[in-house]
Design an enzyme around this catalytic site. Structure first.
Site, PDB file in Angstrom:
ATOM      1  N   LYS A  86      67.877  21.352  59.003  1.00  0.00           N
ATOM      2  CA  LYS A  86      68.448  20.792  57.775  1.00  0.00           C
ATOM      3  C   LYS A  86      69.634  21.606  57.284  1.00  0.00           C
ATOM      4  O   LYS A  86      70.668  21.051  56.919  1.00  0.00           O
ATOM      5  CB  LYS A  86      67.393  20.738  56.662  1.00  0.00           C
ATOM      6  N   ARG A 197      63.544  33.655  62.321  1.00  0.00           N
ATOM      7  CA  ARG A 197      64.485  33.703  61.201  1.00  0.00           C
ATOM      8  C   ARG A 197      64.401  35.030  60.450  1.00  0.00           C
ATOM      9  O   ARG A 197      63.319  35.585  60.282  1.00  0.00           O
ATOM     10  CB  ARG A 197      64.211  32.551  60.225  1.00  0.00           C
TER      11      ARG A 197
END
Length: 575
Positions: A86, A197
């Site tokens: 996204k 991440r």
């Protein structure tokens, strides 16, 4: 239009009521701190809203994007599981379409960092890998969408909704998508993206140990893993996400486009951009301005068939008049247009022109995210006497099979129904009724009254209604209740009117035309021959209301109102 990033803090914007009932914002100055002396409850402030999406299978998570055109900016929504791409796609969409990027996740984290009541509540759930309660998320997103930058530029809403109740809350606010783009990403890829991440606590930038490591060793040394980016938390969040996705998707499944998200980001964005560009083209098909775009009367209106240019001219005229009236809060509306192809008393009447007009009118509002129901009456009467007006014969079937575009409008934003209270749904925003009319021995007005009552304050638009009483088989008019029926028929406000003027009892030659487009006056135009096969129209007079036959005769005879004492030897047809 300048590109905008997420504004964390903003000074309050007082919503104002617009003519179509939506909230709006004026210009306002922004600050990074609350006003002096004010206790800070939330880091965001008031404003309008829009819509949502999502989808999933057991092993595949899908991002859902919604696009909608309103006011000056494009409104887009994207939603998906953690690490589904996204953020990357949002940056590319924002850069190309100049939108304000709003991430529900960023809003939540900003509230947590600020230590607000919302933030404290949200943190408890985020640390457990669970969804934050709907009332918290709905309030924050709704407020952010009301800030001035969003009102002016349009928005890109990222990561919302995540539950059926959130989607239903948007539905209740008339926040609806015209287009969903589903980005399919395998679940094992999502897990790998999440656990890799890392966050730079100084800049707030997100990196990935494998796919996007920092080049600066100093930055690499200070990276941290967010508490919700562990494998355990990621699995919990994905499980929770999947449990909600199916129900959310059911709200929007009729307008979904699917894109393979497990590809290079440029290829993914290419597909997304194509869908958004198509949506923009569809939204600009019918012009929106409220001002009068009058450019002069078309000529050769007795030449049949009408040219495409003439038909589109009148379609635009009608759509602008209706839009103006709806935006001004009127909800019982009537369109009266009797050019030859739309005049059932002439043998050149074309049902296809009426169908095209209704379709263009439906698109005018569907392009704004409204759910429009196009209604045509069914057969009336009983037994062998059951039937319907010849003008409408087969029209329901033609509406079902005609071209409604390549964007999934029919069945999503445009639905076909009957003139009946039972066909009024809570999800309908407005109703367009195609040529409702009485038939021999049967009256449509009772069904029409019931439908209008069920619609409440939602717009009901009658296109070329014929609601005068028709004699029964024995030639007897329906007398009982006639006054009430006519009173109801006259209660609809005319927002567009156009008719050609002829000598009484004829359809040739054209003497002139009578035109009105809301909010303008009635205009009387006189037809003038300017040479062989050439003509023009000259405006002779205007009236605040529909002129009487006598007033029209005075205009064409060049008489003043004071001199209007004698009756002309000729009159106009159908006025």
């Amino acid at each position: 239009m300048a590109s905008h990033s997420l504004g964390v803090l903003g000074s309050p914007c007082s919503p104002h009521k617009s003519t179509n009932g939506a909230s709006g914002c004026g210009a306002a100055s922004w600050s990074l701190h609350p006003p002096a002396g004010k206790e800070r409850q939330s880091i965001i402030t008031n404003a309008p809203y829009k819509s949502v999406s999502i989808s999933s299978t057991k092993k595949t998570t899908r991002i859902v994007i919604y696009a909608r055109k309103q006011g000056g900016g494009l409104n887009v929504m994207i939603s998906g599981a953690p690490a589904s791409g996204k953020g990357t796609q949002c940056e590319m969409i924002k850069d190309k379409y100049n939108l304000v990027h709003i991430s529900a996740g960023d809003l939540l984290r900003a509230e947590v960092a600020a230590g607000t009541d919302y933030g404290k509540r949200a943190k408890e759930f985020m640390d457990q890998g669970k969804l934050v309660p709907d009332d918290v998320v709905v309030s924050m997103v709704k407020q952010r969408l009301q800030l001035p930058d969003v009102c002016e530029a349009g928005w890109l809403l990222d990561g919302y909704p995540r539950s059926l109740s959130q989607a239903q809350a948007l539905e209740a606010l008339k926040i609806r998508p015209q287009l969903f783009i589903l980005l399919e990403v395998p679940e094992d890829v999502l897990i790998e993206r999440v656990v890799g991440r890392r966050l730079d606590p100084v800049t707030g930038k997100i990196y990935h140990l494998k796919h996007f490591p920092p080049e600066d060793p100093e930055v690499a040394a200070r990276l941290i893993q967010r508490s919700d980016d562990t494998e355990k938390k990621a699995m919990e969040r994905l499980r929770t996400y999947h449990e909600n996705l199916a129900s959310v998707l059911s709200v929007y499944e009729s307008c979904i486009k699917t894109v393979d998200g497990n590809r290079p980001k440029s290829e993914v964005f290419g597909d997304i951009s194509s869908f958004l560009d198509d949506r923009i083209k569809a939204a600009t098909k019918v012009s929106k301005p409220k001002q009068d775009s009058w450019r002069g009367m078309p000529t050769k209106l007795n030449s049949i068939p009408h040219s495409r240019e003439i038909r589109e001219y009148f379609y635009t005229e009608v759509c602008e008049g209706v839009r103006n009236a709806v935006e001004d809060g009127l909800h019982k509306l009537k369109v009266e247009i009797t050019i030859p192809e739309l005049n059932p008393e002439m043998d050149v009447y074309r049902a296809g022109t009426l169908l095209e007009l209704v379709r263009e009118l439906a698109f005018t509002f569907a392009n704004d995210g409204k759910r429009v129901k196009v209604c045509v009456q069914g057969p009336m009467g009983e037994g062998i006497f059951r039937g319907m007006p010849l003008q409408l014969s087969g029209s329901r079937m033609m509406l079902e099979v005609m071209d409604w575009g390549d964007y999934g409008a029919k069945g999503t934003f445009v639905n076909i129904g009957a003139i009946a209270a039972s066909d009024v749904s809570e999800t309908d925003d407005m109703f367009i009724l195609m040529a409702p009319q009485n038939a021999v021995g049967n009256c449509i007005i009772e069904d029409l009254q019931a439908m209008v009552q069920a619609a409440g304050d939602r717009p009901v638009i009658l296109v070329n209604p014929q609601l005068k009483d028709v004699p029964g088989a024995g030639g007897v008019m329906q007398v009982i209740g006639r006054e009430q029926r006519m009173e109801f028929s006259d209660s609809f406000f005319v927002c567009y009117s156009f008719r050609l003027l002829y000598r009484a009892g004829t359809f040739y030659p054209i003497m002139g035309a009578l035109r009105m487009k809301y909010p303008g006056p009635y205009e009387v135009h006189k037809r003038i021959d300017t040479g062989y096969s050439s003509e023009t129209y000259i405006q002779e007079a205007t009236f605040p209301g529909r002129p009487t036959p006598t007033e029209l005769q005075d205009v064409f005879a060049g008489r003043s109102k004071e001199a209007s004492k004698t009756k002309s030897i000729w009159s106009f047809f159908g006025i």
